[in-house]
Design an enzyme around this catalytic site. Structure first.
Site: not given
Ligand code: NOJ
Length: 572
Positions: A291, A226
């Site tokens: 991500e 993440d």
């Molecule tokens: C990316 C995640 O996909 C999202 O859902 C989340 O709110 C943020 N990162 C913070 O962790």
């Protein structure tokens, strides 16, 4: 084998699917499960791990290779689990560690790899270490695990810098000392209840290596990381410049890519090299996927250099318009950027953070909205679904790995008329009720049209209401129904495997304006993003995103897969 024989042996093609080998990290179709909305086993209206276990055979039947689960860890659920209070335990709302192990076993038994979500940029404010930090003095070892700073201004009454939260509002919250006086500030790039870790602190690095080991030892096949581009911040935490802020702004037509001193710092790669070294001490087929919403595909490629992660989400692809020239340019740039570092390219159209592609593509071209409210311009569902199916067939024909978001195989739209009072995404209140946020794409799945809650769980409770359109789209209404979106996905996934599209490479063929035509191995793929029909390219029609009466014409908003050459028995 002729086309007729190919079609006739479809059942064998699908029945004979092998478990992917180590190369799965270059080719897999990964299905994202958003646990709270996938399937509920206990009737509380929130999906859970036993619910997932129960429904796994349906995913195996779909023909995917791997699942990625959004967080199911212990969490107050302020950001739907992306606020982790204990990285080594399951939240009771989702079940127990034993439920996780059972799910993992079942998935592996079905030949599915399992990727779990790791949230290393921030924890929950209910994490034990953050509680300790709040109770400790400024400058203490406990505070050094997070990003505490004194405020600016005469009495520290101003935040340490001008950074804003991705969910809107300031990225700093002031603490209150034990005597009730205002104290230091802590950084949270997301919600107040998601304090950022201090990745300059070796103790934090060691702790996360241990968390990785914990899940690797349990048998997971890897991690989706993440906000992978946020862990390291620029030295001194300088203000974000006006131009950076403008580029970082969600309303920016260039998309949602992050720019500024809190994003994509070169030193973040140290962390992933260390993680990769750890993964390599396990069996040689574990995966790390980033991500990272960074503004160029070249910057993104740095995350997948050969001693770092294996994959990174291709958000440039997700952000591209339904437009042949734009798509071709993004595809070319993606492949080139990844080839320079020897990494596979990935493709994605939907996830739990964006308006589903059925709804997005039913809106006029323009910046992607952060959620759609009842009073907003409503998507044209028919057009959106038609384009979404065409976009999916294009995506699944491209070499590399593809990511699907749960429910896209049913052609689900967002809930675009959700009652504002039901919204749970922190963006909604942090934006002063101006941005709907992401609840619309997170609605519980419809499994059986005639069951309460459309079969989501016993008793019919669902943590968000399902739009009426979901009944028609329930899985049981589509399974083995010719022409349904579900059958289109199943067929495409089977042919993708049978024709080895994921390991192929693409060559562009000349095409009319608005049309993409490419060759991948034995297949010619043509996508008409324009508004007028064009002549059908040469080849025998293998499948199409809409039913075609006239095989001489490729209609608007349609993708077809054609057999370029009929190959003979000896090659089949
Ligand atoms: C990316 C995640 O996909 C999202 O859902 C989340 O709110 C943020 N990162 C913070 O962790």
């Amino acid at each position: 084998m002729t086309l007729e024989e190919t079609t006739m042996t479809f059942t064998e093609l699908t029945a004979d699917l092998e478990t992917p080998g180590p190369d799965w990290r270059r080719t897999a179709v990964v299905y994202q499960i958003y646990p709270r909305s996938f399937a509920d086993s206990n009737g509380d209206g929130i999906g859970d791990l036993p619910g997932i276990t129960h429904r796994l055979p349906a995913l195996a039947q779909l023909g995917i290779d791997a699942i990625w689960l959004s967080p199911f860890y212990k969490s107050p659920q302020v950001d739907a689990g992306y606020d982790v209070a204990d990285y080594r335990d399951v939240d009771p709302v989702f079940g127990t560690l034993a439920d996780f192990d059972a799910m993992l076993d079942k998935a592996h038994g079905l030949g599915l790899k399992v990727i779990v979500d790791l949230v290393p940029n921030h924890s929950s404010d209910e994490h034990e270490w953050f509680r300790q930090a709040l109770a400790a003095a400024p400058g203490s070892l406990e505070r050094e695990r997070y990003m505490f700073r004194d405020g600016r201004g005469e009495n520290g009454e101003l935040p340490p810098n001008n950074w804003e939260s991705c969910f809107r509002g300031p990225a700093w919250t002031r603490t209150t000392d034990a005597d009730g006086t205002p104290g230091q500030w802590y950084l949270h790039l997301f919600d107040t209840k998601q304090p950022d870790w201090n990745w300059e602190n070796p103790e934090v690095r060691a702790e996360f290596l241990d968390v990785l080991r914990f899940w690797l030892d349990r048998g997971v096949d890897g991690f989706r990381v993440d906000v992978a581009h946020a862990l390291i911040k620029a030295p001194g935490l300088p203000d974000q410049q006006a131009a950076e802020k403008a580029a970082d702004d969600a309303g920016n037509p260039e998309g949602f890519f992050n720019v500024g001193p809190m994003w994509d710092q070169d030193r973040v790669h140290e962390v992933y090299r260390e993680w990769r070294a750890l993964l390599d001490t396990y069996s040689p087929d574990r995966i790390l996927c980033a991500e990272a919403w960074v503004p160029s595909l070249d910057r993104l490629a740095r995350y997948v250099r050969d001693d770092e992660m294996h994959q990174a989400f291709n958000f440039d692809y997700l952000e591209s318009e339904w437009d042949a020239a734009h798509l071709r340019s993004v595809i070319d740039k993606s492949v080139t950027a990844n080839e320079t570092v020897g990494a596979p390219t990935t493709w994605v159209l939907s996830n739990h953070d964006v308006v589903r592609h059925v709804s997005r593509l039913g809106l006029p071209a323009g910046p992607r909205p952060n959620g759609i409210r009842a009073d907003d311009l409503q998507p044209d569902h028919e057009l959106g679904l038609r384009r979404a199916r065409a976009a999916t067939l294009l995506m699944l024909a491209l070499p590399g790995s593809a990511y699907m978001y749960q429910g896209e195989e049913l052609g689900l739209p967002d809930h675009t008329a959700l009652d504002d009072d039901l919204r749970q995404d922190p963006t909604w209140w942090r934006s002063q009720y101006t941005e709907a946020g992401r609840d619309g794409c997170r609605v519980p799945l419809p499994w059986e049209a005639d069951e309460p809650g459309l079969g989501f769980g016993p008793g019919g409770a669902t943590w968000l209401p399902q739009p009426t359109a979901y009944a028609e789209l329930a899985r049981d209404r589509q399974l083995e129904v010719e022409g349904s979106t579900l059958e289109m996905y199943r067929t495409a996934l089977a042919f993708r495997r049978a024709f080895a599209l994921a390991v192929g490479s693409i060559e562009w063929a000349p095409a009319a304006t608005g049309v993409l035509q490419l060759v991948n191995g034995e297949l010619t793929i043509a996508a008409n993003t324009g508004s007028e029909p064009v002549p059908m390219p040469d080849g025998e029609l293998l499948m199409s995103s809409v039913e075609l009466d006239d095989h001489s014409v490729l209609p608007a908003d349609t993708t077809v897969w054609l057999l370029t050459e009929v190959f003979n028995e000896s090659q089949s």
